[in-house]
Design a protein around this motif. Structure first.
Motif: not given
Length: 299
Positions: A110-118, A142-145, A149-152
């Motif tokens: 369950k990472p936060n959005q910063a962790g998901i992006y990284a 966890v939901n990827i916001s 996703i736009i950043r990715l």
């Protein structure tokens, strides 16, 4: 990169002893190609990836690439909640000539959005094949916001997302916030038409194991402006799509494929086979769908 509109989230065929069957995999691939899948996703959720060893996955990837021989796209699931392990498997898969990899949101930790992006950034920096992000909050917790996703999507080799959040508002935000070369695929069969209506590109489907021609016709009708016909087809297929998930997938679709003479074996624990009652319900819904589709579209 365009992988097509109708991709099948392929089951992993097992033999009578529960081992991966490459022979049955070949037969299933020929069926999927013949019935109109534009590509396959191998070793995703429907492929029972949590119960496949890394050795089994790589053998499966290599076999699928060889059998398909460029006729359709081959996308393989390489993601986990371990970033370094995901990178290692992705690198090995890339060497086998796959068209893309699909990477699921990190589950359990369950990472936060910063962790998901990284997590996705680290994988994207280490592999040189296209990447499809897989957002499935019901399984990963966890939901990827949309913002993430736009950043990715700005990373060069992250080219698409399989969206199984069920949130059409989020999907619309993703579609409006990414360029035309970034594609959003429905991760829910029952939302295929609504997602097309908001600008989605296609679907990564379980139902297409059995009703690919009908799904493709629905999508083609929508894209050619025959909206009412597409809506009727969607309404007719929806009960069947729901029935395939009435108990944990892929038990229902595997049972139906076996019934139709396409041997794919059973499921691996902790998944279990359908009960007699569940099997009867599936059969009845499938037969009702076939009768409905045989009526044609009158409007």
């Amino acid at each position: 990169m365009d992988f097509g509109r109708l991709l099948t989230a392929m089951v992993t065929p097992f033999d009578e002893n529960g081992k991966v069957s490459l022979k049955r995999t070949s037969d299933l691939l020929e069926h999927l190609i013949k019935t109109g899948s534009d590509g396959v996703v191998v070793a995703g959720t429907t492929g029972e990836s949590p119960t496949l060893s890394q050795e089994e996955k790589l053998a499966l990837f290599e076999h699928v690439v060889r059998v398909v021989d460029g006729r359709i796209k081959v996308i393989v699931g390489t993601g986990s909640n371990n970033t370094s392990a995901s990178i290692a498997l992705s690198k090995e898969a890339a060497k086998l000539g796959v068209d893309a990899i699909m990477v699921v949101a990190p589950y359990y930790n369950k990472p936060n959005q910063a962790g998901i992006y990284a997590h996705f950034q680290a994988i994207a920096e280490q592999v040189d094949v296209p990447i499809i992000v897989y957002n499935i909050p019901s399984r990963s917790k966890v939901n990827i916001s949309a913002e993430t996703i736009i950043r990715l999507s700005h990373l060069e080799n992250i080219v698409a997302v399989k969206e199984a959040s069920g949130d059409l508002d989020q999907m619309a935000e993703i579609i409006s916030g990414t360029d035309e070369h970034f594609h959003l695929y429905s991760g829910d069969d029952g939302l295929t038409l609504p997602i097309l209506a908001i600008g989605g590109h296609g679907v990564i489907s379980v139902s297409s194991h059995v009703i690919a021609p009908e799904m493709k016709q629905m999508m083609n009708n929508f894209r050619s402006g025959q909206i009412e016909k597409a809506a009727i087809q969607h309404q007719r297929m929806l009960p069947f799509m729901r029935e395939l998930f009435a108990v944990p997938s892929p038990a229902p679709v595997k049972a139906l494929l076996n019934d139709l003479g396409i041997a794919v074996g059973s499921v691996r624990l902790p998944m279990v086979e359908l009960t007699e009652e569940e099997h009867t319900s599936l059969t009845n819904v499938y037969q009702a769908l076939k009768r409905s589709l045989s009526l044609g579209i009158s409007k």
